[in-house]
Motif scaffolding. Structure first.
Motif, PDB file in Angstrom:
ATOM      1  N   THR B  55      -3.922  -1.004   2.897  1.00 57.43           N
ATOM      2  CA  THR B  55      -3.658  -1.239   4.356  1.00 57.43           C
ATOM      3  C   THR B  55      -2.346  -1.134   4.814  1.00 57.43           C
ATOM      4  O   THR B  55      -2.014  -0.401   6.014  1.00 57.43           O
ATOM      5  N   GLN B  97      -9.137  -0.921   9.107  1.00 54.29           N
ATOM      6  CA  GLN B  97      -9.903  -2.190   8.404  1.00 54.29           C
ATOM      7  C   GLN B  97     -10.194  -3.275   9.388  1.00 54.29           C
ATOM      8  O   GLN B  97      -9.406  -3.511  10.068  1.00 54.29           O
ATOM      9  N   ASP B 171      -9.769   3.359   6.312  1.00 55.71           N
ATOM     10  CA  ASP B 171      -9.699   2.193   5.267  1.00 55.71           C
ATOM     11  C   ASP B 171     -11.079   1.522   5.192  1.00 55.71           C
ATOM     12  O   ASP B 171     -11.594   0.944   6.160  1.00 55.71           O
ATOM     13  N   GLU B 172     -11.462   1.593   4.064  1.00 56.36           N
ATOM     14  CA  GLU B 172     -12.638   0.949   3.736  1.00 56.36           C
ATOM     15  C   GLU B 172     -13.781   1.047   4.552  1.00 56.36           C
ATOM     16  O   GLU B 172     -14.433   0.263   5.209  1.00 56.36           O
TER      17      GLU B 172
ATOM     18  N   HIS E 157      -6.864  -8.354   4.047  1.00 55.40           N
ATOM     19  CA  HIS E 157      -8.245  -8.762   4.268  1.00 55.40           C
ATOM     20  C   HIS E 157      -9.078  -9.153   3.159  1.00 55.40           C
ATOM     21  O   HIS E 157      -9.893 -10.429   3.616  1.00 55.40           O
TER      22      HIS E 157
HETATM   23 MG   LIG Z   1      -6.696  -3.623   3.200  1.00 49.76          MG
END
Ligand SMILES: [Mg+2]
Ligand SMILES: Nc1ncnc2c1ncn2[C@@H]1O[C@H](COP(=O)(O)OP(=O)(O)OP(=O)(O)O)[C@@H](O)[C@H]1O
Ligand SMILES: Nc1ncnc2c1ncn2[C@@H]1O[C@H](COP(=O)(O)OP(=O)(O)OP(=O)(O)O)[C@@H](O)[C@H]1O
Ligand SMILES: [Mg+2]
Lengths: 537, 245, 387, 404, 253
Positions: B55, B97, B171-172, E157
C-alpha cells in the motif's frame, strides 16, 4: 425631506412675488413671526398658536422650519429667517418677502429653540392646513394625524372638509376622527352609537382607548355598545398580536440565518471551528460603512443605493480575507479540526484589534436607505421595511447557496474534499483551490450578512462577538453539515424566542431557549436534521 | 496520450516507472529502493505479506505520501513532487485499500466526483460501469456510507473507472467482494487491458486471481522487491516462500 | 490501594512537576514573608497574588485537559464549574463580612439590602460555615456536571453537539446569574470580601497562604489526574475518545466512564474557582461567559492537549503574556496574543510541551546514548500522539 | 528626571472599549496640557496606560500593578460598576486614589474613591421631573438592561413616581439582557402601552451595545419623540455617533454636560480635543467632562497639599472647586461626590443634543438615595472627625444601619 | 422474568423472524437463524445480503423493526445496548478493521482482555501475571509480538485485521461474530486463520462471514446462505454451492 423643503422655499418666493396680502396684515404677521425669536420655550407655545390661528399659508414654511430646528434669527436685529445649511455657511430666506440672503456665518445667527411639545403642536396644527391641500396623500396624512390627536377644536375643520372631500380614504379617516370626538362630547345617543360602530370597524388600540373611556363615562345603550365593541376589538388585537409575534420570530430567525449561513459552510461543510466567523460578519458591516462613506463623497445622489454596492464589496473583502486565511493558516490544519479553533480565535483577536485601530473603537454610523426605513401597516400588522428586506434577503442567500452546493460541480467537489481530501485529490479535484474557494465563499457570505446586519445593529469592533455564539448554536442545532437544518434551525429558534419573550421576559426567554436547545439535543443528539445511518460513523 | 519513454522488451510503452524510491513514516522506513515499471496494456501484479509495503508503494505512486528518495515518472513526466490531483490529471486512477468512498455523498455523487478532470462532453458515467456493477445503478441515490462493504468496494472501482484513466492502480480490489463479482472484475480488468490499452497495477493477496490475470508479477518483502518475473513464477517454491508466514 | 494508586501517578516527569509546584507553594510564600523587600530572591506581594491567580487558572486548564485531552469531550462550558465553585466560596466570604458591610446589616449582604430584600434566601443558609462552603465548592459543580453529563452521555451526545450544549449551559447560567432576582448580586456579583477563616484578605500573608493552597491543590490534582490516566481506566478513556462505539462493543460502559471524568474534572474546576475568588476579590457572572470557557480551551491547546502538564504551562504562559502585554502594549496586545495563538497552531502542532519534548527527543537522539527501551519509546510516542 | 505618575485604567479592548477608549485619550490630553503648563509641583506628569480589557478581575490586577509596581499617585479609570467594585478593595488596601467618571447607581462612598459622574439624583430624578412638568407625561415605561444600575435607578424612580401619584398600572418595567439586539417585541409593546390614551414616555437605562438596535427599531417602528419621547441616561454624543439621528430628533438624554453647551470653557475644550485627536469629528461627552473636572480637582488638591501623598490629597480634595465645562464651578463634597448642573437635551439630526432644560442651580451628588428606605438615613462625610462613608443619622454611628 | 437456571431452549443464539429496513429498503427480511452452543457457522451471501446488518442487530447496534433475538434462550438482545450485549458474552470483529489507533497493540489487547469493565475496577486494576501471559500468548498467535509497543495506527491494513482478531480472542466471549476475517490476508494466512477458528470453536460458538470459498471449505462447518435479507439455503458447503440460486446470485459461473 430636502425635496419638500425646496418646494416650501419656492412656495414662499411665489407667495412673496404675487403677494396679495395687504401690507398691514403682512406687518402683523412679520411681528408675530419675529416674536418667535424671544422668550422661553413655554411662551413660544402661545406664539405658535397665534400663528396657527392666522390661518395664513405663510406660516406653514415658518412652522415647518421651526419644527425641524431650521428656523434661525439674526443676532443683530432679532429677525427670524428660514435657514438652509449650504456647506459651512447658511443661506437665509425671509419668510414673508422670500428674499434670500446667502453666505451667513453660524456666528451671526441663532437657532429658534424647539422641543417636543412645540413640534407636536405644530404637527397637529399644520395638519388642519394640510387638510385643504390639493395632494390627496397629504390630506390623508393630515386626516390620520387629526384622528390620532383627538382634539375637539378640530371638529369644525373636519366637518368643513367632509362636506367637500371626494377621496374615500380621507373621508373614512375624517369620519373616524369625528366619531372619536363625538363619543367624548355630549352628542345625542344615536350619534354616539353610530360613532361606536365606526370605531369598532376601525379597530386598533386608539379606538380601544377611546371606547374604554366612553364605556367608563357613559351609561345605558352607549355603555353596552361600547363594551361590546371593546370585546370585538380586543379579540382582533389578540389575533393580530399572535400573527405579529410569528413575524417577529421569523424576522429574528432570518437574522440568525444570515449570521450563521456563512458558518454553515466554513464549519458545517468544511469542519473548521471558525471562531473568526463573527469577524467576517463585522468586516462586511465595516465595508458597508466604508462604501457608504465613499458613495457619500463620490456620488451623493446614489446614497440610497450604497447598500447595493456594499453587497459585492463586502463579499469580496471578507472573501479575500477568508482566502488569505485559508492559504496562510487553515490549510496547515486539515485533519486537526480542533486546532482550527485556536488559530481562528487568534485571528479573530487580530481582526478585532485591526478594525479598532483603523476605524476607532466607537460605533460607526450606517444609515438605513429610504427604501429600508419605516414600516408598512398591513391590517393589524406593522411590518418594518428593513426587517422585510432582511427576511427575503436571507431566504434568497440561502436559496443561492443551496443551489450552489447541491446543484453545481463546484458544490459537489467542496463536499467531497471535506469528506476525504486525499481521495478527492486522487480523483483529480484540485483540493487546494477548492479549499480556498470554499473558505472564501463562507467568509464572503458572512461578509454579505454583515451588510444586512449593519442595518439593524451596531457597527463596532465587537459586532462579531455578539453573533458568534448564536451562529454556532444555530448550525449545531440544525445539524452540522445540513443546510436545511440551518434554515429551519434559525427560524425555529427565532420563533421560539419570540413566543417566550412576551410572558417570560427577554432575559428569561433567552435562558429558556438555551435550556430548550440542551434538552432538544438530548432527543436528537445530532441536531434537527441529523444524518442517519452508517454514513455518519 | 504522450508516450515518450523507450519501449520495453515486451514492446509496450512504459506508462509508469518508479525508480529507486524510499518512503518513511516518521523515522520508520517502509520502502527501500523500489524500482518498477508498468507497461501500457499490461497487468502488473504486486504481491506480498501483510505490512511489507504494498500500500505504501501505491500511495507513493498516486502522491498521497511523499517519497524520501527516488523518482516517479508518469507518461514520461517526472511527477515525484506533483500533488495527487496533478497525477490524476495525467490519467492515473486509484482504487485504495479500505475503499475510501465519500460517506455522505450519494452513490451518484461519488461517481460524479470523478468528473473533475474530464472535459464537459465526457461528463457521464459509461454504461459499462453499470454493466459491471449493476448494484450501483440500483443504489444511485443511496449514501455511499450506507452501502455494505462489498458494495462500497464496487463503488470505489466504478469511481476510478469514471475518470477514464490510462493507468489504473488497484489495492486489493477483490477484498470483501462476492465470488461472482470477483470473476466479473477479472473479466473487466482483462477487457480494460485488451480493448482500452490501459496499464494496470494490481496489488493482490488473492493468489489465484493474480495468477489468472497478471502479465508480470513483483513480490515484495520488508519494503523491498524481492522477485520480479512472469506470472508463471508464482508456481515456483522459492517465490511462494515469500508469501507464506 | 489508594496510595498505590496515587503512587502510580508519580511516575516520570509528572513527579518532578508536581514536586516543583508543591515546592513553589512553600518557597514563594516564605520568600514573600520572610525576606526583606530588597533581597534578590524576594517575591513581591503583587507577584504572589498574580501567580496565585495563574495557578488557579492552571488547575482549571488541567481539569479541562482531563476531559478534553484524554476523553475527547471538548467542554466549552468549563468556566461554569469554575464560576460555581467561585460563587460557593464567594457566598462564604460574603457571609463572613457580617455587619461590616456598608449598610451594616449583620445577616444580609449589601446588595440584598440595597434591593430591599428582607430575608436571606434559603440557598444562602449554611454558607457562614467554612466546612459547608467547602463541601459546596465540590458538590455544586460536581452535581451539575453529574446531572448534565448523565443526560448528555446517556443520550449519546458527542462531538460538537456536546460542546455546544455545554456552551449553552454556561451561557444560560451567565444570563441567570446576571438577573438580580437570582440573589447572587447580579452583574456586580459578590465583592468587598473582608476575611477568610478569620484572616483578613487585605493582608499579604493571607494571600501568600492562598498561593500555597493553590499550589498544593494543583500539585495534588496533577498527581491524581496522572494516576488516573496511567491506570487502565486511562486507557479506557483514550479508547472512548478515539472509538467510542468500539469501546462499547468491548463491553465498556462508555457513559459511566465519561460521567466519572466529567464530574471529577468539574469538581477540580470548582476548587480552582474557589481558590481564585479570594485571590482576586470578586466573582461575578462574567466568569460564566462562553468566551472565558473558550479561553480555557485555548490555554490547554497552547500548552499541549492530552499531556496534563501542557495545559498548566499553557495557562500560565498565556496569562503571563496577557498580563505583560496589556501593560506594555495596551493598544496592540491583541495583535501579539492573536499572533501567538496562530503561531502556536501552525508551528507547534502539539502545543508548547509537545514541541518541547519532540525537540528534546531530537537532541537526545543525536547523542550516542543507549537507546531507550521499547516500552519507553512507545510511551513517549503515545504521549506526543495524544495531542 | 523624576515624574509624577498618573494611572489610566480604561478598557481598550473587549466590550467596553467602545466607551472607555475615549476616556483614555481624554486623560492623555489633560495630562499633556498640564505638562505644557509646567507640570505639577515642578515635576512632569507621566501617564501610565494599561488595558484591563473589559475583564473585571483583570481590573483589580491592573490596579494593583499600577499602584504597587508603577507607583502611580492617582488612578483615573473604570466605567462599569462592577469594574469599580472589583478595584475598590485594592485601592483601600494599598491606600491610593481613584477618580471614577461615570454616572452610577450611588449607594457607595469610599474613602479612596472620588465620584465625578452623576449620582441618581443628579440625572434620573430631574429628567423625570422635566417630562412630567414640561411634557405632561402620565404613563411611564422604565426600560433597562438587567444589571445593578438600571435596577437601582428604576427602583428609585418607581418610588418617586408613585410618590407623585402615578398609578401602578401606568408604570411598565422591562429588563433586557446585555447586548440585546432584537427589540421588535419590546418596542411594539412600548408602542401599545403608549396608545392607551395617556401621554407616555420611556425612561431608558439601556446600556452600551444594545442602544443602537434599540433606537434603530424605535425609528423604524415610527415611534416619534412627539408621541412617545425616550429619555436615556446612558446615551451621549459618543453613542449617537453610531446612529442615523434623523428619525430620532426630539428624543432626550439627561446628563451634566453636552458638547453643545454654550460656554467658553467648553469651546476651548472642544478645540483642544480636536487638535489633540487630529480629528474634527471626534465628539466630547459627559464622562470626559467628569475626568476634566476630576483631574483638575486632583491637580489643585496636590498643589494644596504640596505633595502627592494619598492621605494628604484625600484630605485636601473635599472643598476644592474647579470650573466645569458648562460655565460654572463644581465642588468636591465631603461625601466624595461633586456638585453639577443637570441638563436635559434633545437629540438633533446632526448627532448633537439641543439643551432644552437646565436645573437652576447646581445639584449636589447624593451617595445614599433618599428614596430607598435603608439608605435614606445614611450620610457620608469623609472629613475629620466624622470620617465615615455610611454614617447613620438615626443611631449616630458609623457603619450603616447597624443591627436592628 | 425467567429464572436464569431454567433454560428455555438449549439454543445459544436464536433469531426469530427478524426484519429491518432503512428508509423503506428491507435489508433484513424475516430472517430466522439458530446457533447451538459450541457451534461454528459460516455465513455467505452476495454483497448487500444483510450479513453485516445481521451482526449489527445481534450486537445491539441496530434495532430490528420486528422479530426477536434471544441469547442463551432468555436474554432478549433487542432490549439491550451494545455494552450489555458485549458483557453478556458476544464479541465481534468488524468488517472494516476498527482498533484504538492512538494506543499500542498491547494496550489494545489489554483493553479487550476479559475482566471487570467497571470504572472503579479499571481505576485500581493491576496487571496480573496470568493476564500478562495471556496477552503474550495472543500476540504470538496473531504474530504481532514485534510490534506490541507500536501504535495501532502504524499497522498495515492486514495487521489491523490480525489485531482485531487478537482482541476478540482476548475478550474471550461465548459467541464470536467474525466479519470477513481473511480479507486482505495471504493464502497462507488464510489457512492459518481457518485453523485458529476451528481451534476456538472447540470451546466457543462462532459465526463467520466470508466471501473466500477456500476458507469456508477449510472451516468445514454448516453454511448458511443469505440473500436479500433472508436465508436462501443452508447445509454443507457442497450442498449450498450446488444450489442453482446460490450459483446464480452469488458464486457465478
Ligand atoms: Mg495494504
Ligand atoms: N501511517 C503509518 N504510520 C506508520 N507506519 C505505517 C503507516 N502505514 C503503514 N505503516 C507501516 O508501514 C509498513 C508497510 O505498510 P503497508 O500498508 O504499505 O503494507 P501492505 O503491504 O499494504 O500490507 P497489507 O497487506 O496488510 O495491506 C507496515 O509495517 C506498517 O506497519
Ligand atoms: N443505514 C442504511 N441505510 C440504507 N441502506 C442501508 C443501511 N445500512 C445497510 N443498508 C443496505 O442494506 C444492505 C445490507 O447491508 P450489509 O452491510 O448487511 O450487507 P453485507 O451482507 O454485509 O454485504 P457485504 O458482503 O458487502 O459486506 C445493503 O444493500 C446496504 O446498502
Ligand atoms: Mg458486510
Amino acid at each position: 425631506m430636502t425635496v419638500l423643503r425646496a418646494l416650501l422655499v419656492c412656495l414662499v418666493t411665489l407667495l412673496a412675488s404675487y403677494s396679495t396680502i395687504p401690507a398691514a396684515m403682512a406687518d402683523d404677521l412679520k411681528d408675530a413671526i419675529n416674536a418667535l425669536a424671544e422668550g422661553s420655550l413655554k411662551d413660544r407655545e402661545a406664539k405658535v398658536d397665534a400663528l396657527l390661528e392666522t390661518g395664513d399659508d405663510t406660516v406653514v414654511p415658518v412652522l415647518t422650519y421651526l419644527a425641524e430646528g431650521d428656523l434661525y434669527f439674526r443676532k443683530s436685529d432679532k429677525q427670524v429667517f428660514l435657514a438652509d445649511k449650504t456647506g459651512r455657511t447658511f443661506s437665509l430666506t425671509d419668510p414673508i418677502s422670500g428674499d434670500v440672503i446667502p453666505d451667513i456665518s453660524k456666528r451671526d445667527i441663532k437657532k429658534v429653540r424647539v422641543n417636543n411639545n412645540l413640534r407636536r403642536q405644530i404637527r397637529d396644527g399644520l395638519s388642519l392646513f394640510a387638510l385643504n391641500s390639493r395632494d390627496s396623500a397629504k390630506r390623508l396624512a393630515a386626516a390620520e394625524t387629526i384622528y390620532k390627536a383627538q382634539d375637539a377644536s378640530a371638529l369644525p375643520a373636519i366637518e368643513a372638509r367632509l362636506a367637500k372631500e371626494q377621496d374615500a380614504q380621507v373621508i373614512a379617516f375624517l369620519q373616524e376622527a369625528r366619531a372619536g370626538l363625538t363619543l367624548t362630547s355630549d352628542a345625542p345617543e344615536e350619534a354616539k352609537l353610530s360613532a361606536i360602530e365606526i370605531l369598532r370597524d376601525k379597530g386598533g388600540r386608539q379606538a380601544l382607548s377611546i371606547l374604554n373611556e366612553a364605556a367608563e363615562t357613559s351609561e345605558g345603550a352607549v355603555k353596552d355598545a361600547a363594551s361590546r365593541a371593546i370585546v370585538a376589538i380586543e379579540r382582533m388585537l389578540a389575533i393580530w398580536n399572535g400573527v405579529q409575534n410569528i413575524w417577529y420570530g421569523l424576522s429574528l430567525g432570518s437574522v440568525l440565518l444570515l449570521a450563521s449561513i456563512g458558518l454553515a459552510i466554513t464549519f458545517g461543510v468544511m469542519g473548521v471551528i471558525n471562531m473568526a466567523h463573527g469577524e467576517m460578519v463585522m468586516l462586511g458591516a465595516y465595508t458597508t460603512f466604508a462604501v457608504q462613506q465613499a458613495v457619500q463623497t463620490a456620488a451623493p445622489g446614489l446614497i440610497d443605493y450604497s447598500l447595493l454596492f456594499a453587497i459585492p464589496a463586502a463579499f469580496l473583502v471578507a472573501g479575500a480575507i477568508g482566502f488569505v486565511l485559508e492559504r496562510g493558516i487553515i490549510r496547515f490544519l486539515y485533519g486537526r479540526p480542533l486546532e482550527t479553533l485556536l488559530a481562528t480565535w487568534g485571528v479573530s483577536l487580530i481582526l478585532q484589534q485591526a478594525v479598532r485601530t483603523i476605524f476607532g473603537p466607537t460605533n460607526q454610523e450606517v444609515s438605513n436607505p429610504g427604501w429600508m426605513s419605516g414600516a408598512v401597516e398591513l391590517a393589524g400588522l406593522s411590518l418594518t421595511w428593513n426587517r422585510i428586506w432582511i427576511f427575503f434577503f436571507a431566504l434568497a442567500m440561502f436559496g443561492l447557496l443551496f443551489a450552489l452546493l447541491k446543484r453545481t460541480p463546484m458544490g459537489l467537489q467542496m463536499r467531497a474534499v471535506t469528506q476525504n481530501r486525499n481521495m478527492a485529490s486522487s480523483l483529480g479535484v484540485k483540493t487546494p483551490w477548492v479549499d480556498a474557494f470554499t473558505f472564501a465563499l463562507g467568509s464572503g457570505i458572512a461578509g454579505i450578512a454583515g451588510v444586512a446586519l449593519s442595518q439593524i445593529g451596531n457597527v463596532s469592533p465587537n459586532l462579531g462577538q455578539s453573533y458568534i455564539i448564536d451562529s454556532f448554536m444555530v448550525v449545531v442545532f440544525g445539524g452540522v453539515g445540513n443546510l436545511w437544518g440551518t434554515l429551519i434551525g434559525a427560524l425555529t429558534l427565532g420563533v421560539a424566542n419570540k413566543f417566550l419573550e412576551p410572558f417570560a421576559g427577554a432575559v428569561l426567554g433567552k435562558i429558556l431557549v438555551l435550556v430548550f436547545i440542551i434538552l432538544f439535543i438530548q432527543k436528537r443528539p445530532r441536531g434537527l436534521f441529523a444524518l442517519k445511518g452508517r454514513a455518519v460513523e | 496520450m504522450e508516450q515518450t519513454s523507450p519501449d520495453t522488451a515486451t514492446g509496450n510503452p512504459v506508462a509508469l516507472s518508479i525508480d529507486g524510491i524510499d518512503l518513511h513514516y516518521g523515522a520508520a522506513q517502509a520502502l527501500r529502493n523500489i524500482s518498477l515499471e508498468v507497461e501500457t496494456a499490461r497487468i502488473t501484479c504486486v504481491l506480498g505479506r501483510n505490512g511489507v509495503g504494498k500500500t505504501s508503494m501505491l500511495r507513493a505512486i498516486v502522491g498521497q505520501h511523499p517519497v524520501s528518495k527516488g523518482k516517479i515518472i508518469l507518461g514520461g513526466h517526472d511527477v515525484t513532487k506533483a500533488p495527487p490531483y496533478a497525477r490524476a490529471g495525467r490519467g492515473i486512477a486509484y482504487v485504495p485499500q479500505g475503499r475510501e468512498i465519500f460517506p455522505q455523498l450519494t452513490v451518484r455523487e461519488n461517481l460524479e466526483v470523478g468528473y473533475a478532470r474530464l472535459p464537459r462532453k465526457q461528463r457521464f458515467v459509461e454504461e459499462e460501469i453499470f454493466d459491471l456493477f449493476p448494484i450501483l445503478k440500483d443504489m444511485l441515490s443511496r449514501r455511499g456510507g450506507d452501502l455494505s462493504g462489498g458494495q462500497q468496494q464496487q463503488l470505489a472501482i466504478g469511481r476510478a473507472l469514471v475518470t477514464r484513466p490510462n493507468i489504473l492502480v488497484l489495492d486489493e480490489p477483490t477484498e470483501g467482494i462476492q465470488p461472482s463479482i470477483i470473476k466479473d472484475i477479472g473479466r473487466a480488468i482483462t477487457y480494460l487491458k485488451e480493448e482500452k490499452g490501459i496499464a494496470i497495477l494490481l496489488v493482490e493477496q488473492y493468489l489465484d486471481f493474480c495468477r489468472e490475470l497478471a502479465d508480470v508479477v513483483h513480490i515484495m518483502d520488508r519494503g523491498e522487491i524481492v522477485h520480479s518475473g512472469p506470472a508463471e513464477d508464482l508456481d515456483k517454491e522459492h517465490v511462494r516462500n515469500h508469501l507464506t508466514v | 490501594m489508594i496510595s498505590a494508586f496515587l503512587f502510580r501517578g508519580l511516575a516520570g516527569r509528572i513527579a518532578w512537576v508536581a514536586a516543583f509546584i508543591a515546592l513553589l507553594g512553600i518557597l514563594v510564600p516564605l520568600s514573600n514573608l520572610m525576606l526583606p523587600s530588597d533581597h534578590a530572591l524576594y517575591v513581591p506581594d503583587y507577584i504572589v497574588s498574580l501567580f496565585g491567580k495563574y495557578l488557579t487558572y492552571a488547575l482549571l486548564a488541567m481539569a479541562l485537559d482531563l476531559v478534553w485531552g484524554y476523553c475527547g469531550i471538548l467542554s466549552l462550558g468549563h468556566g461554569a464549574f469554575f464560576a460555581l465553585g467561585g460563587y460557593a466560596m464567594g457566598m462564604y466570604l460574603m457571609r463572613q463580612i457580617g455587619s461590616r458591610g456598608v449598610y451594616g446589616d449583620p445577616i444580609l449582604p449589601d446588595f440584598m439590602v440595597f434591593l430591599n430584600w428582607k430575608e436571606l434566601p434559603w440557598y444562602w443558609y449554611g454558607f457562614d460555615q467554612f466546612w459547608f462552603a467547602a463541601i459546596m465548592v465540590l458538590a455544586i459543580p460536581g452535581l451539575l456536571a453529574f446531572v448534565f453529563g448523565w443526560f448528555a452521555f446517556r443520550s449519546r451526545v458527542t462531538g460538537v453537539y456536546l460542546s455546544i450544549i455545554t456552551q449553552a449551559m454556561t451561557y444560560a447560567l451567565l444570563l441567570a446569574f446576571f438577573r438580580n432576582d437570582m440573589g447572587f448580586g447580579g452583574n456586580n456579583g459578590l465583592t468587598d470580601f473582608k476575611d477568610i477563616l478569620g484572616y483578613t484578605l487585605q493582608n499579604p500573608a493571607t494571600r501568600a497562604g492562598l498561593f500555597a493552597a493553590a499550589a498544593f491543590a494543583l500539585s495534588l490534582a496533577l498527581v491524581i489526574s496522572s494516576a488516573i490516566v496511567r491506570s487502565k481506566f486511562g486507557k479506557v478513556l483514550l479508547a472512548t475518545r478515539d472509538a467510542e462505539s468500539r469501546a462499547r462493543f468491548l463491553g465498556y460502559r462508555v457513559e459511566h466512564v465519561k460521567l466519572f471524568v466529567f464530574t471529577l474534572s468539574a469538581m477540580m474546576a470548582g476548587i480552582a474557582g474557589a481558590l481564585y475568588v479570594p485571590l482576586v476579590g470578586i466573582i461575578n457572572p462574567g466568569e460564566f461567559a462562553p468566551a472565558n470557557s473558550i479561553e480555557v480551551v485555548i490555554w490547554a491547546a497552547v500548552g499541549g492537549r492530552g499531556t496534563l502538564i501542557g495545559p498548566i504551562i499553557g495557562a500560565i504562559t498565556v496569562n503571563l503574556g496577557k498580563s505583560w502585554f496589556t501593560a506594555q502594549f495596551p493598544e496592540y496586545w491583541l495583535f501579539v496574543l492573536g499572533g501567538l495563538f496562530v503561531a502556536v497552531t501552525v508551528f507547534m502542532p502539539k502545543g508548547m510541551l509537545g514541541t518541547l519534548s519532540s525537540f528534546s527527543d531530537k537532541v537526545k537522539s543525536l547523542k550516542p546514548a543507549p537507546k531507550p527501551s521499547q516500552t519507553e519509546a512507545g510511551e513517549m510516542r503515545k504521549e506526543g500522539e495524544a495531542s | 528626571e523624576e515624574t509624577i505618575k498618573v494611572g489610566v485604567l480604561h478598557s481598550l479592548s473587549g466590550t467596553m472599549a467602545i466607551s472607555e477608549t475615549t476616556l483614555k485619550d481624554a486623560m492623555l490630553m489633560l495630562i499633556e496640557e498640564q505638562n505644557e503648563k509646567g507640570g505639577l509641583l515642578g515635576k512632569k506628569l507621566e501617564p501610565v496606560v494599561v488595558d484591563p480589557a473589559s475583564d473585571w478581575p483583570l481590573f483589580a490586577e491592573k490596579a494593583r500593578e499600577l499602584i504597587d509596581v508603577n507607583d502611580v499617585s492617582a488612578v483615573f479609570g473604570c466605567w462599569t460598576s462592577v469594574s469599580r467594585k472589583s478595584v475598590l478593595p485594592v485601592f483601600e488596601e494599598l491606600n491610593s486614589i481613584l477618580f471614577y467618571p461615570v454616572q452610577y447607581e450611588g449607594e457607595e462612598s469610599q474613602r479612596n474613591v472620588f465620584y465625578t459622574g452623576a449620582a441618581p439624583n443628579q440625572q434620573a430624578i430631574p429628567a423625570v421631573d422635566y417630562l412630567m412638568e414640561q411634557e405632561g407625561v402620565e404613563r411611564w415605561v422604565l426600560a433597562g438592561t438587567d444589571y445593578v444600575y438600571p435596577r437601582t435607578t428604576n427602583k428609585i424612580l418607581e418610588a418617586y413616581l408613585k410618590a407623585k401619584g402615578v398609578a401602578a398600572e401606568d408604570i411598565m418595567i422591562n429588563y433586557t439582557p446585555f447586548g440585546h439586539s432584537d427589540w421588535q417585541t419590546i418596542v411594539s409593546d412600548i408602542k401599545a402601552f403608549g396608545e392607551a390614551g395617556k401621554k407616555t414616555a420611556v425612561v431608558s437605562t439601556v446600556n452600551g451595545d444594545a442602544n443602537v438596535p434599540f433606537y434603530k427599531e424605535l425609528a423604524n417602528q415610527g415611534i416619534k419623540a412627539e408621541d412617545i419621547p425616550v429619555v436615556a441616561f446612558s446615551v451621549g454624543e459618543e453613542e449617537l455617533a453610531g446612529l442615523d439621528t434623523e428619525p430620532l430628533v426630539g428624543h432626550l438624554a439627561a446628563w451634566n454636560y453636552f458638547q453643545s453647551v454654550d460656554s467658553d470653557a467648553n469651546y476651548e475644550f472642544i478645540d483642544a480635543w480636536h487638535a489633540f485627536t487630529k480629528d474634527e469629528n471626534r465628539v466630547t461627552n459627559d464622562p470626559m467632562e467628569a475626568h476634566y473636572i476630576g483631574f483638575n480637582m486632583w491637580v489643585k488638591a496636590v498643589e494644596k497639599a504640596g505633595s502627592t501623598d494619598p492621605d494628604a490629597v484625600i484630605d485636601a480634595l473635599p472643598g476644592i472647586s474647579v470650573p466645569n465645562l458648562s460655565g460654572g464651578y463644581s465642588a468636591m463634597m465631603p461625601n466624595h461626590h461633586i456638585t453639577k448642573p443637570v441638563l436635559i437635551g434633545e437629540i438633533q439630526d446632526d448627532g448633537q443634543f439641543d439643551i432644552v432644560y437646565e436645573t437652576p442651580g447646581l445639584v449636589p451628588g447624593d451617595a445614599w438615595s433618599d428614596y430607598l428606605p435603608d439608605s435614606a438615613k445614611l450620610i457620608s462625610d469623609w472629613r475629620a472627625p466624622l470620617s465615615c462613608g455610611n454614617f447613620n443619622t438615626e443611631t449616630n454611628e458609623c457603619g450603616g444601619k447597624g443591627a436592628e | 422474568m425467567i429464572d436464569s437456571n431454567t433454560q428455555v431452549t438449549s439454543t445459544l443464539l436464536y433469531l426469530d423472524d427478524v426484519s429491518v429496513s432503512f428508509d423503506g429498503f428491507k435489508a433484513i427480511n424475516g430472517l430466522s437463524l439458530a446457533i447451538e452452543p459450541g457451534e461454528m457457522r459460516a455465513i455467505i451471501g452476495p454483497n448487500g445480503a444483510g450479513k453485516t446488518t445481521m451482526m449489527d442487530i445481534i450486537t445491539g447496534k441496530t434495532r430490528p423493526d420486528t422479530g426477536d433475538v434471544l441469547f442463551e434462550g432468555q436474554m432478549d438482545l433487542t432490549q439491550h445496548d451494545e455494552t450489555e450485549i458485549a458483557q453478556a458474552g458476544i464479541g465481534r470483529k468488524f468488517q472494516k478493521p476498527t482498533v484504538f489507533e492512538s494506543q499500542t497493540v498491547r494496550e489494545n489487547l489489554e483493553l479487550a482482555l476479559s475482566g471487570n469493565r467497571g470504572v472503579w475496577a479499571s481505576l485500581f486494576y493491576r496487571e496480573s501475571e496470568a493476564d500478562a501471559a495471556r496477552i503474550e500468548e495472543i500476540l504470538q498467535t496473531v504474530r504481532l509480538q514485534q510490534r506490541a509497543n507500536e501504535l495501532a495506527s502504524d499497522l498495515s491494513h492486514g495487521q489491523k485485521q490480525w489485531l482485531e482478531i487478537g482482541m476478540l480472542l482476548a475478550q474471550d466471549p461465548k459467541l464470536l461474530l467474525v466479519d470477513e476475517p481473511v480479507a486482505g490476508m495471504t493464502d497462507a494466512e488464510t489457512v492459518e486463520t481457518a485453523k485458529l477458528l476451528r481451534e476456538i470453536s472447540k470451546t466457543h460458538s462462532v459465526i463467520v462471514v466470508e466471501h473466500d470459498m477456500g476458507f469456508i471449505r477449510d472451516l468445514d462447518v454448516k453454511v448458511t446462505v443469505l440473500a436479500e435479507g433472508s436465508v436462501l439455503a443452508e447445509g454443507s458447503l457442497d450442498h449450498v454451492s450446488a444450489h442453482p440460486d446460490v450459483i446464480e446470485s452469488y458464486l457465478g459461473r
